[in-house]
Design an enzyme around this catalytic site. Sequence first.
Site, short mmCIF file in Angstrom:
data_model
loop_
_atom_site.label_atom_id
_atom_site.label_comp_id
_atom_site.label_asym_id
_atom_site.label_seq_id
_atom_site.Cartn_x
_atom_site.Cartn_y
_atom_site.Cartn_z
N HIS A 33 0.83 -1.59 -0.19
CA HIS A 33 0.22 -0.42 -0.40
C HIS A 33 0.97 1.01 -0.04
CE1 HIS A 33 1.33 0.28 4.24
NE2 HIS A 33 1.08 -0.65 4.55
N ASP A 297 4.26 -4.62 3.41
CA ASP A 297 5.44 -5.24 3.38
C ASP A 297 5.70 -6.56 3.38
OD1 ASP A 297 5.42 -4.71 6.13
OD2 ASP A 297 6.05 -2.91 6.13
#
Length: 398
Positions: A33, A297
């Site tokens: 994101h 991540d």
Amino acid sequence: MAGKSTLLLVLCLLLSAAAKDRDLKQVLILSRHNIRAPLSSNLRYLSNKTWPTWEVEPGFLTAKGALLERQIGNYISNWLIGNGLLPAGCPDQNDIHVYANTKQRTRKTAKAFVDGAFQNCNITVYSKNSTKMDPIFNPIIRNSSLDLKLAILSEMERSLNSLNLRNAYAKLNDIVDLEHADICRIEGVCDFQTAREDLVYDIDDEPNVRGPLSFTNSIVDAFLMSYYEGMQIDDVAWGHINSPEDWKLFTPIIRGNLDVRFNGTILSKEVAKPLLNYVYNILKDDSKKFTLLVGHDSNLYSVMAAIGIKPYNLPEQYELTPIGGKIVFQKWHDARTGKSLLKIEYIYQSTSQLRNGEMLTESNLPKRVTLAVKNCDVDNEGLCPWDEFLEILKHTFE
Ligand SMILES: *[C@@H]1O[C@H](CO)[C@@H](O)[C@H](O)[C@H]1NC(C)=O
Ligand SMILES: *[C@@H]1O[C@H](CO)[C@@H](O)[C@H](O)[C@H]1NC(C)=O
Ligand SMILES: *[C@@H]1O[C@H](CO)[C@@H](O)[C@H](O)[C@H]1NC(C)=O
Ligand SMILES: *[C@@H]1O[C@H](CO)[C@@H](O)[C@H](O)[C@H]1NC(C)=O
Ligand SMILES: *[C@@H]1O[C@H](CO)[C@@H](O)[C@H](O)[C@H]1NC(C)=O
């Protein structure tokens, strides 16, 4: 804006015509994101100083994050069109699959990408209607085997012991004025250098750490997000971060945290299993020309570790999985040999492109770095045999 896009498109068409013996057949992007407000609602527990305020709730995508994502979406669709994978104008919905985790920031990032990539087209962004993490994107331990637990804990411990963050911890003690923070008063954590670090291993949970690494990770993450968001430099770490050297001192904390939690060989396969399986099925099936998966991540890190991506550097970035960054899996068909080939690139915005909210143009392109898979021999252009890669991918979750 339209003029620049057209120019970029023409440029892409010219470039791709020059290398016509390889055709782009399929692209799957695994994306993080874009810019979000800090996750940690307990930043105040870690420092009694005044933290900057954010216009959105903790963990939500910011307006600037959405803007940056529209830009990189626009860049990528021009690249796909330039290589003939998608037609100019609106693509067929059946050729496109956009799928985001359930979090607001991942949904809104996918939406912003689609808005930038396929403006005014009716492209659906899928995500599960749930407040819980989507199991596909949830990097948790599911297998309750004790052997597995011991193996993973030993990987985590080895990685934890290899970190050298003492100088960064010492500076952060001062920057956050730890001695006057609630965490010192309540828990006796008054010095990051000497506080104890515990590994956390629970079934149905993410592998975790609790101690200085996780505390300082929350702090440095908040600094980095304020920096990307474009806050006044005095509002980033209360003015204590002034140079690339400062970032180079503190960002190893973020890498270290991810390294311990998601980079282990055995660990990564366990936590990324559903996502690896999902990616494999899409790549094998070939029915979608373009797929965008938007997660975190932790997803990018564990997928790369499981596949065996060789160590890489991202120029002009401090993070290894930068905000908004994308692992781009590409299937190329070679007309001369009749074989399909894999290329993997990291496509991301540099630290200054993020901070300055720079437009992406032909003279200011996002960064692209080719990644290599350990057990897949690449040719001189960084491509490895597609079938070989699919076998490697399959072995990560079977
Ligand atoms: C957009 O696509 C969805 C499903 O793909 C469809 O149900 C809807 O009618 C479409 N809307 C427009 C305005 O075309
Ligand atoms: C999502 O689920 C909630 C609660 O189950 C429901 O009220 C809502 O209508 C659903 N939204 C969509 C878009 O399906
Ligand atoms: C759980 O892990 C153990 C040890 O690695 C392995 O033998 C077993 O097959 C795994 N179970 C499942 C369901 O994957
Ligand atoms: C935290 O700051 C407030 C005022 O901003 C002050 O009243 C309080 O004593 C401080 N706490 C500590 C532990 O220093
Ligand atoms: C992840 O692990 C590999 C070895 O398995 C190592 O080479 C690499 O540096 C690690 N990545 C990070 C960010 O620590």
